[in-house]
Every structure is written in structure tokens, then in C-alpha cells.
Design a protein around this motif. Structure first.
Motif, PDB file in Angstrom:
ATOM      1  N   UNK A 118       0.805  -1.226   0.000  1.00  0.00           N
ATOM      2  CA  UNK A 118       0.000   0.000   0.000  1.00  0.00           C
ATOM      3  C   UNK A 118       0.838   1.277   0.000  1.00  0.00           C
ATOM      4  N   UNK A 119       1.893   1.307   0.806  1.00  0.00           N
ATOM      5  CA  UNK A 119       2.759   2.491   0.848  1.00  0.00           C
ATOM      6  C   UNK A 119       3.398   2.745  -0.510  1.00  0.00           C
ATOM      7  N   UNK A 120       3.809   1.654  -1.170  1.00  0.00           N
ATOM      8  CA  UNK A 120       4.470   1.794  -2.469  1.00  0.00           C
ATOM      9  C   UNK A 120       3.505   2.352  -3.510  1.00  0.00           C
ATOM     10  N   UNK A 121       2.256   1.903  -3.473  1.00  0.00           N
ATOM     11  CA  UNK A 121       1.257   2.417  -4.404  1.00  0.00           C
ATOM     12  C   UNK A 121       1.058   3.914  -4.191  1.00  0.00           C
ATOM     13  N   UNK A 122       0.922   4.328  -2.934  1.00  0.00           N
ATOM     14  CA  UNK A 122       0.692   5.737  -2.643  1.00  0.00           C
ATOM     15  C   UNK A 122       1.890   6.598  -3.043  1.00  0.00           C
ATOM     16  N   UNK A 123       3.099   6.077  -2.804  1.00  0.00           N
ATOM     17  CA  UNK A 123       4.299   6.842  -3.183  1.00  0.00           C
ATOM     18  C   UNK A 123       4.438   6.923  -4.699  1.00  0.00           C
ATOM     19  N   UNK A 124       4.095   5.850  -5.373  1.00  0.00           N
ATOM     20  CA  UNK A 124       4.115   5.828  -6.844  1.00  0.00           C
ATOM     21  C   UNK A 124       3.187   6.899  -7.397  1.00  0.00           C
ATOM     22  N   UNK A 125       1.951   6.945  -6.901  1.00  0.00           N
ATOM     23  CA  UNK A 125       0.993   7.928  -7.404  1.00  0.00           C
ATOM     24  C   UNK A 125       1.442   9.344  -7.073  1.00  0.00           C
ATOM     25  N   UNK A 126       2.034   9.533  -5.901  1.00  0.00           N
ATOM     26  CA  UNK A 126       2.535  10.859  -5.544  1.00  0.00           C
ATOM     27  C   UNK A 126       3.638  11.294  -6.505  1.00  0.00           C
ATOM     28  N   UNK A 127       4.520  10.357  -6.867  1.00  0.00           N
ATOM     29  CA  UNK A 127       5.606  10.677  -7.802  1.00  0.00           C
ATOM     30  C   UNK A 127       5.062  10.967  -9.192  1.00  0.00           C
ATOM     31  N   UNK A 128       4.096  10.192  -9.640  1.00  0.00           N
ATOM     32  CA  UNK A 128       3.490  10.422 -10.953  1.00  0.00           C
ATOM     33  C   UNK A 128       2.884  11.825 -11.007  1.00  0.00           C
ATOM     34  N   UNK A 129       2.140  12.192  -9.986  1.00  0.00           N
ATOM     35  CA  UNK A 129       1.455  13.487  -9.987  1.00  0.00           C
ATOM     36  C   UNK A 129       2.435  14.654  -9.898  1.00  0.00           C
ATOM     37  N   UNK A 130       3.498  14.491  -9.108  1.00  0.00           N
ATOM     38  CA  UNK A 130       4.429  15.604  -8.903  1.00  0.00           C
ATOM     39  C   UNK A 130       5.511  15.690  -9.976  1.00  0.00           C
ATOM     40  N   UNK A 131       5.808  14.566 -10.638  1.00  0.00           N
ATOM     41  CA  UNK A 131       6.887  14.553 -11.632  1.00  0.00           C
ATOM     42  C   UNK A 131       6.343  14.418 -13.059  1.00  0.00           C
ATOM     43  N   UNK A 132       5.745  13.279 -13.360  1.00  0.00           N
ATOM     44  CA  UNK A 132       5.257  13.052 -14.727  1.00  0.00           C
ATOM     45  C   UNK A 132       4.171  14.044 -15.111  1.00  0.00           C
ATOM     46  N   UNK A 133       3.306  14.399 -14.147  1.00  0.00           N
ATOM     47  CA  UNK A 133       2.190  15.295 -14.440  1.00  0.00           C
ATOM     48  C   UNK A 133       2.453  16.738 -14.023  1.00  0.00           C
ATOM     49  N   UNK A 134       3.705  17.077 -13.775  1.00  0.00           N
ATOM     50  CA  UNK A 134       4.023  18.421 -13.273  1.00  0.00           C
ATOM     51  C   UNK A 134       3.636  19.530 -14.243  1.00  0.00           C
ATOM     52  N   UNK A 135       3.543  19.205 -15.539  1.00  0.00           N
ATOM     53  CA  UNK A 135       3.188  20.208 -16.544  1.00  0.00           C
ATOM     54  C   UNK A 135       1.688  20.251 -16.833  1.00  0.00           C
ATOM     55  N   UNK A 136       0.900  19.480 -16.077  1.00  0.00           N
ATOM     56  CA  UNK A 136      -0.550  19.445 -16.280  1.00  0.00           C
ATOM     57  C   UNK A 136      -1.213  20.289 -15.201  1.00  0.00           C
ATOM     58  N   UNK A 137      -2.094  21.218 -15.567  1.00  0.00           N
ATOM     59  CA  UNK A 137      -2.803  22.015 -14.561  1.00  0.00           C
ATOM     60  C   UNK A 137      -3.523  21.116 -13.564  1.00  0.00           C
ATOM     61  N   UNK A 138      -3.581  21.559 -12.305  1.00  0.00           N
ATOM     62  CA  UNK A 138      -4.138  20.736 -11.231  1.00  0.00           C
ATOM     63  C   UNK A 138      -5.561  20.273 -11.542  1.00  0.00           C
ATOM     64  N   UNK A 139      -6.372  21.160 -12.137  1.00  0.00           N
ATOM     65  CA  UNK A 139      -7.770  20.803 -12.378  1.00  0.00           C
ATOM     66  C   UNK A 139      -7.934  19.772 -13.490  1.00  0.00           C
ATOM     67  N   UNK A 140      -6.844  19.496 -14.224  1.00  0.00           N
ATOM     68  CA  UNK A 140      -6.912  18.505 -15.290  1.00  0.00           C
ATOM     69  C   UNK A 140      -6.324  17.153 -14.869  1.00  0.00           C
ATOM     70  N   UNK A 141      -5.780  17.076 -13.649  1.00  0.00           N
ATOM     71  CA  UNK A 141      -5.219  15.819 -13.166  1.00  0.00           C
ATOM     72  C   UNK A 141      -6.341  14.959 -12.601  1.00  0.00           C
ATOM     73  N   UNK A 142      -7.189  14.491 -13.500  1.00  0.00           N
ATOM     74  CA  UNK A 142      -8.388  13.770 -13.086  1.00  0.00           C
ATOM     75  C   UNK A 142      -8.118  12.272 -13.025  1.00  0.00           C
ATOM     76  N   UNK A 143      -8.084  11.745 -11.815  1.00  0.00           N
ATOM     77  CA  UNK A 143      -7.937  10.305 -11.609  1.00  0.00           C
ATOM     78  C   UNK A 143      -8.617   9.987 -10.287  1.00  0.00           C
ATOM     79  N   UNK A 144      -9.330   8.878 -10.237  1.00  0.00           N
ATOM     80  CA  UNK A 144      -9.998   8.501  -8.997  1.00  0.00           C
ATOM     81  C   UNK A 144      -9.667   7.056  -8.662  1.00  0.00           C
ATOM     82  N   UNK A 145      -9.414   6.817  -7.378  1.00  0.00           N
ATOM     83  CA  UNK A 145      -9.181   5.451  -6.920  1.00  0.00           C
ATOM     84  C   UNK A 145     -10.528   4.762  -6.812  1.00  0.00           C
TER      85      UNK A 145
END
Length: 299
Positions: free
Chosen positions: A203-230
Motif C-alpha cells: 500500500x505504501x508503495x502504491x501511494x508513493x508511486x501515485x505521488x511521484x506520478x502526480x508531482x513529476x510526470x504530471x508536473x506540466x498538467x494544470x491541477x484541475x486537469x489531473x483527473x484520476x480517482x481510486x
């Protein structure tokens, strides 16, 4: 043609038929998708004779979108002679009048999209609205109880599912695949509209993975467009020491991380809408078919 009869547009009817087929694959239970008897009659008539005059000018269906508190009935009216469709949501007992007004305001307006795209956008809007408004009560996970708690090798693993209203950018899709081994995760990515992400691991690894994706891979995407739901977390069992084929004994169903978009037939105006019937069959073949309802339909 008799007075009051309508002329069915062939392209419009093809769109409606495709939409109904898609929804039937996504919502197979009789209580989930309800077609009016007159609509069923019109479908049967036009499939046997495309030049026939249908008994009604539009198809009407009701989707009962399940939530932990109940269901939201979504009524969709699909004209047979013109493109724009109409979607309305009836107020369920668990929503106040103000909440119902807010729910209605989030529904997509009729536009040039296919009826399937409009309805799926409405489903996602309602699902996201209810998730934000009425979060399901979940027990606190270990990482929420003590941030400095050590990560043990025997920690139970989970299979976690994420839903994207749309996932298309090839670079972002590749990042979802490439980041996973760094966190000891396996699973798959399915691009399209909608998109799916399946992750297996701690579980920790999944959460850290998603945090890295959002902060690194998606860093150029406006916050309101980062649409993903668990959508779902499934407890698997004790963690395996490594991501190998022995994972099956510990509950994992995937031995690596990969993109599987090419395995699913794509359709729609831009050829980016995956066939949900094929997605269901693939998930069943991979041994995760029981997750289909919660993941794809949000129920």
C-alpha cells in the motif's frame, strides 16, 4: 410516412445502437440498466428493418449508479432523428435539495460528442461528485497511523485500481509503466476514454508511486486537469520478496507492468473508446474479473 412519424437518421441510429451495446456490457444486471419497453421495441424493429418507422421518436434508458448510500437514477433520452441527447438525474433520498442542484450542475451539456461519450462523461461526473460528497468510510491504513512506522517485508499487499476519464498522451502512459518497477509494483495500463490503471504491491508503495506520478510526470498538467480517482483496493496477502512469477502464491495476478491498450478494440469518433465487453473478458482471463463492477462501473 404517416402524420407524426419520424424519419430515422441512419448515422444517428448506428450511434445509438453502439451506445446501448456499450452500456449493456458495462451494466449487465437488470437493475443497473433499464430500457423502456417502447425503446426495446424500437431497437428490435430498426435492427430488423432500418427503414421502418419506430413507435417512439427517441430511446429512453435509466442507469442506476450505485453508491454506498443508495443509487442515483440517471435518465438518458436519445433521439433517433437528431444528434443532441438529454441527461437528467433524479434526486435520491440521501441527497439534499442543494446537493441535488449541485449534482445536476455537474452533468455535461449536450454537444457534438457521440451519445456514448456524453453518457460516460455524465457517469464519471456523477461518480466523482458522490465520491467527493459522500466518501465511503474506510479504516485507516498503516501509513495513516504512523508516518515513521517501518515497512515490513510481511506487510499485506493490495491490488489498487484507478480510473481516468481520459488517458491518451503516450509519454504519460509510458511513465505509468516505467515508474512501477521502481516501487516494486506490477499491473497494467489501459489507455483511452476511459483509462484504467491496475497496481499490485504494498500500500505504501502504491501511494508513493501515485505521488511521484502526480508531482513529476504530471508536473506540466494544470491541477484541475489531473483527473484520476481510486476505485478499489483489494487485499491480497503477505508481500513477496521480489516481483516474480511466484507472486501468484501471494495473490498477485501480474508479474510485470505493461500497457495493454493494443489488446482492446477501440471505437468512437476518435477511435479512443475501449470496448468494455473486451475489457471484462480480459480481466476475467487475468483472474481479476470480480473487480470489474467496482472498477469500470464504480459500483
Amino acid at each position: 410516412m404517416t402524420q407524426g412519424a419520424i424519419a430515422v437518421d441512419a448515422d444517428v441510429f448506428a450511434d445509438r445502437l453502439s451506445t446501448v451495446s456499450l452500456l449493456e456490457a458495462m451494466y449487465p444486471l437488470p437493475s443497473e440498466l433499464v430500457l423502456a419497453p417502447s425503446s426495446l421495441a424500437a431497437l428490435a424493429l430498426l435492427q430488423s428493418d432500418p427503414s421502418a418507422v419506430p413507435p417512439v421518436p427517441a430511446l429512453e434508458l435509466v442507469l442506476n449508479l450505485a453508491n454506498a448510500r443508495g443509487a442515483v437514477p440517471l435518465t438518458c433520452v436519445l433521439p433517433l432523428s437528431s444528434w443532441p441527447i438529454s441527461i437528467s438525474a433524479r434526486q435520491p433520498p440521501f441527497l439534499s435539495r442543494a446537493q441535488q442542484d449541485a449534482l445536476v450542475a455537474c452533468l455535461p451539456r449536450p454537444g457534438p460528442d457521440s451519445s456514448a461519450e456524453t453518457i460516460l462523461s455524465a457517469i464519471e461526473a456523477v461518480t466523482s461528485f458522490l465520491a467527493d460528497l459522500l466518501p465511503d468510510p474506510l479504516p485507516a491504513r498503516p501509513e495513516e497511523q504512523a508516518v515513521d512506522e517501518p515497512e515490513h517485508a510481511d506487510e499485506d499487499e493490495e491490488r489498487v485500481w484507478f480510473w481516468f476519464p481520459s488517458l491518451s498522451t503516450r509519454e504519460k502512459r509510458q511513465d505509468l509503466v516505467d515508474y512501477a518497477p521502481l516501487y516494486g509494483l506490477t499491473g497494467f495500463v489501459l489507455a483511452g476514454k476511459p483509462g484504467l490503471l491496475c497496481l499490485e504491491g504494498r500500500p505504501r508503495a502504491v501511494d508513493r508511486y501515485m505521488a511521484a506520478i502526480k508531482s513529476e510526470s504530471w508536473s506540466d498538467i494544470p491541477a484541475h486537469q489531473k483527473k484520476v480517482s481510486e476505485r478499489l483496493r483489494v487485499r491480497l496477502g503477505p508481500a513477496a520478496a521480489t516481483a516474480t512469477s511466484s507472486n501468484a502464491a501471494h495473490g498477485r495476478r501480474f508479474t510485470d507492468m505493461r500497457e495493454v491498450t493494443h489488446l482492446v478494440t477501440q471505437h468512437g469518433q476518435y477511435n479512443h473508446r475501449g470496448d468494455m465487453g473486451e475489457v471484462r473478458r480480459l480481466m476475467e482471463a487475468w483472474g481479476v474479473g470480480d473487480d470489474f463492477g467496482a472498477v469500470v462501473m464504480g459500483s
